[in-house]
Design a protein around this motif. Structure first.
Motif, PDB file in Angstrom:
ATOM      1  N   GLU A  76       0.821  -1.207   0.000  1.00 41.84           N
ATOM      2  CA  GLU A  76       0.000   0.000   0.000  1.00 41.84           C
ATOM      3  C   GLU A  76       0.857   1.260   0.000  1.00 41.84           C
ATOM      4  OE1 GLU A  76       0.490  -1.147   4.378  1.00 41.84           O
ATOM      5  OE2 GLU A  76       0.184  -2.174   2.462  1.00 41.84           O
ATOM      6  N   LYS A  77       0.291   2.306  -0.562  1.00 35.42           N
ATOM      7  CA  LYS A  77       0.971   3.590  -0.536  1.00 35.42           C
ATOM      8  C   LYS A  77       0.839   4.199   0.854  1.00 35.42           C
ATOM      9  CE  LYS A  77       0.313   4.777  -5.414  1.00 35.42           C
ATOM     10  NZ  LYS A  77      -0.236   5.788  -6.355  1.00 35.42           N
ATOM     11  N   PRO A  78       1.862   4.888   1.319  1.00 34.86           N
ATOM     12  CA  PRO A  78       1.755   5.557   2.622  1.00 34.86           C
ATOM     13  C   PRO A  78       0.655   6.612   2.606  1.00 34.86           C
ATOM     14  CG  PRO A  78       4.030   5.519   1.840  1.00 34.86           C
ATOM     15  CD  PRO A  78       3.177   5.087   0.699  1.00 34.86           C
ATOM     16  N   TRP A  79       0.001   6.807   3.744  1.00 38.21           N
ATOM     17  CA  TRP A  79      -1.031   7.836   3.825  1.00 38.21           C
ATOM     18  C   TRP A  79      -0.468   9.207   3.495  1.00 38.21           C
ATOM     19  CZ3 TRP A  79      -1.054  12.188   6.853  1.00 38.21           C
ATOM     20  CH2 TRP A  79      -0.145  12.251   7.911  1.00 38.21           C
ATOM     21  N   SER A  80       0.789   9.419   3.874  1.00 34.15           N
ATOM     22  CA  SER A  80       1.419  10.711   3.609  1.00 34.15           C
ATOM     23  C   SER A  80       1.509  10.979   2.111  1.00 34.15           C
ATOM     24  CB  SER A  80       2.822  10.731   4.226  1.00 34.15           C
ATOM     25  OG  SER A  80       3.574   9.602   3.798  1.00 34.15           O
ATOM     26  N   LEU A  82      -0.494   9.678  -0.193  1.00 38.79           N
ATOM     27  CA  LEU A  82      -1.842   9.854  -0.726  1.00 38.79           C
ATOM     28  C   LEU A  82      -2.382  11.249  -0.435  1.00 38.79           C
ATOM     29  CD1 LEU A  82      -3.354   6.393   0.282  1.00 38.79           C
ATOM     30  CD2 LEU A  82      -2.783   7.154  -2.031  1.00 38.79           C
ATOM     31  N   VAL A  83      -2.179  11.729   0.793  1.00 40.11           N
ATOM     32  CA  VAL A  83      -2.758  13.016   1.164  1.00 40.11           C
ATOM     33  C   VAL A  83      -2.045  14.180   0.485  1.00 40.11           C
ATOM     34  CG1 VAL A  83      -1.376  13.474   3.237  1.00 40.11           C
ATOM     35  CG2 VAL A  83      -3.733  14.284   3.122  1.00 40.11           C
ATOM     36  N   GLN A 285      -2.375  11.604  10.763  1.00 42.50           N
ATOM     37  CA  GLN A 285      -3.261  11.200   9.680  1.00 42.50           C
ATOM     38  C   GLN A 285      -4.582  11.941   9.685  1.00 42.50           C
ATOM     39  OE1 GLN A 285      -2.166   6.861  10.570  1.00 42.50           O
ATOM     40  NE2 GLN A 285      -3.127   6.722   8.571  1.00 42.50           N
ATOM     41  N   GLN A 286      -4.984  12.459  10.823  1.00 46.22           N
ATOM     42  CA  GLN A 286      -6.226  13.232  10.909  1.00 46.22           C
ATOM     43  C   GLN A 286      -6.006  14.712  10.614  1.00 46.22           C
ATOM     44  OE1 GLN A 286      -5.356  10.866  13.439  1.00 46.22           O
ATOM     45  NE2 GLN A 286      -6.568   9.474  12.174  1.00 46.22           N
ATOM     46  N   PRO A 304       3.248  15.596   6.885  1.00 49.19           N
ATOM     47  CA  PRO A 304       3.049  14.330   7.602  1.00 49.19           C
ATOM     48  C   PRO A 304       4.305  13.893   8.343  1.00 49.19           C
ATOM     49  CG  PRO A 304       2.069  14.215   5.425  1.00 49.19           C
ATOM     50  CD  PRO A 304       2.842  15.493   5.466  1.00 49.19           C
ATOM     51  N   ASN A 307       3.295   7.719  11.753  1.00 53.18           N
ATOM     52  CA  ASN A 307       2.876   6.463  11.102  1.00 53.18           C
ATOM     53  C   ASN A 307       3.347   6.388   9.649  1.00 53.18           C
ATOM     54  OD1 ASN A 307       1.329   5.443  13.377  1.00 53.18           O
ATOM     55  ND2 ASN A 307      -0.128   7.076  12.900  1.00 53.18           N
TER      56      ASN A 307
END
Length: 470
Positions: A76-80, A82-83, A285-286, A304, A307
């Motif tokens: 999976e791609k890191p949330w960082s 993606l955002v 992440q929020q 970011p 996590n």
């Protein structure tokens, strides 16, 4: 006065990296998951070598971090990633081509497949090898966030912000090498200053500093401190040479105390020299500010920093890592810190610089810094900023747009209404209102009296004419 030391945070004895393939045991202390902080003086300034200072009486007390023998895969791609959405810039051909980022840190393990062929050895203050080696692992994580290549197999979505950029590694610190007499580690404000000047002389585009020296405000203001003065002069010189210097805001712990918003007691260097650097805080992440970020009026933007998924930073590492274990018990925890928020902004600065050089309208360092701040997702507060996240989390798409708010043409203000609306009258200014109404009444009375007087005169003249006619 002696220079201030950059050192890793905490006396950690063991660690591990946790990836999708399992737990990785490492033979040394943890890669610093936080910006490195101030400690006692450490180097003999009379022993100067190319690329930094050569330490005396330093011995390596713990082994280098070792990479996972298997190629850990995290699909999976890191949330960082993606955002922030910086891959859209890659699709438009902005990948950091022709740009070099200086990473002033613990070195970079240049053998990692995602960094292979793009790491330049810029010099080292650590005696066990060049800057293309990283015993601590900290600098390798930073370099990977900036410039990691995409997975050639296509199995992993992880990629750096500017994957075609080169990394000039300047190895100016290590927590693994200890001075037996002072218990100090390698790296201080003087070695940092020399590393910055080295990077400027090599014509880099951006300098990333994911380390910090925390001092009292009084110490930071003391320009008789030779190390602080050298650091000030170095970042000012970089700015004047159009090099964007991106620095970590620092993390709470040891010498770094959490400042009250608007009333700091702890200064963070180089962030303290805010006119010449771009200081980065961390968000989760929020989108909320990270608890560990050190607030201050020098904080410019956020990125970011919790996590995170990173390159396996150990010597011989080939895959990715999602957790790092710290502390005496070696329990795994997330990779986090303002240290790792800063390189996202360094990568963005590279893409902006590349775009405008390609269009033959290069921006100055100040213009790039302003563009990143103006297009950030502003928080509530005076002028859209606060001391915790600055002007807010960076927005790569907006920063790379053709026009940013500060460049918009000013529109003429709308014409003022000619009709007096009810809410325009000052409701509480009764004396003024009474005076105004009184004046108006007097005017009306004057008009009526004048009309009466004229009519009376006319009547008198008419009677006079009648009498004379008789």
């Amino acid at each position: 006065m002696r220079s201030r030391t950059f050192r890793s945070r905490g006396g950690l004895r063991g660690f591990a990296l946790v990836a999708a393939a399992g737990t990785l045991a490492l033979g040394g202390p943890t890669a610093p998951a936080v910006a490195q902080t101030v400690g006692p003086p450490l180097l003999d300034p009379s022993k100067v070598a190319t690329g930094g200072l050569t330490p005396l009486n330093y011995k390596q007390k713990q082994g280098c971090m070792r990479g996972n023998p298997g190629n850990s895969l995290i699909e999976e791609k890191p949330w960082s990633q993606l955002v922030l959405g910086f891959e859209r810039a890659h699709e438009e051909g902005l990948r950091g081509t022709g740009q070099t980022v200086a990473v002033i840190d613990t070195g970079v393990n240049a053998s990692h497949p995602r960094l292979r062929g793009k790491v330049i050895n810029g010099g080292s203050s650590v005696p066990d090898g060049g800057a293309d080696r990283d015993c601590d692992g900290h600098g390798t994580i930073v370099a990977g966030i900036i410039a990691a290549s995409s997975d050639p197999t296509g199995q992993s979505g992880y990629v750096g912000v500017a994957p075609d950029a080169e990394i000039l590694s300047l190895r100016q610190s290590s927590k693994l090498w200890i001075n037996e007499a002072t218990n100090a580690t390698i790296g201080d404000t003087e070695t940092m200053s020399r590393a910055i000047n080295n990077a400027v002389d090599r014509n880099v585009s951006v300098i990333n500093i994911s380390q910090s020296s925390c001092q009292s405000i009084a110490q930071a203001r003391n320009y008789y401190d030779s190390g602080n003065q050298m650091l000030h002069n170095a970042v000012k010189r970089a700015y004047e040479h159009q090099v964007v210097v991106v620095v970590a805001a620092g993390n709470v712990g040891e010498a770094c105390q959490k400042n009250a918003s608007g009333s700091p007691t702890t200064a963070v260097l180089p962030a303290w020299f805010d006119e010449y650097v771009l200081t980065v805080a961390s968000v989760n992440q929020q989108g909320a500010p990270s608890e560990f970020t050190v607030p201050g009026p020098w904080v410019d933007v956020a990125a970011p920093g919790e996590n995170l998924i990173t390159l396996d930073p150990g010597v011989g590492g080939e895959g990715l890592a999602s957790q790092i274990a710290t502390g005496e018990n070696g329990q795994a925890g997330p990779i986090q810190g303002t240290s790792f928020a800063a390189p996202y902004v360094s990568g963005l600065a590279v893409l902006i610089k590349e775009k405008y050089e390609r269009e033959n309208r290069p921006l100055t360092a100040g213009q790039i810094m302003d563009r990143i701040k103006e297009t950030a997702l502003h928080p509530g507060g005076i002028n859209g900023r606060n001391d915790i996240v600055g002007y807010g989390m960076v927005d790569p798409a907006a920063a790379l747009a053709d026009v940013v708010p500060g460049e918009w043409g000013k529109q003429a203000p709308p014409p003022k209404p000619t009709k007096l609306d009810a809410d325009v009258i000052p409701q509480k200014d009764f004396p003024a209102l009474i005076i105004a109404l009184g004046g108006a009444g007097a005017g009306v009375a004057g008009i009526i009296f004048t009309a009466f007087l004229i009519n009376a005169v006319r009547s008198v003249r008419a009677r006079a004419r009648e009498n004379s006619g008789r």
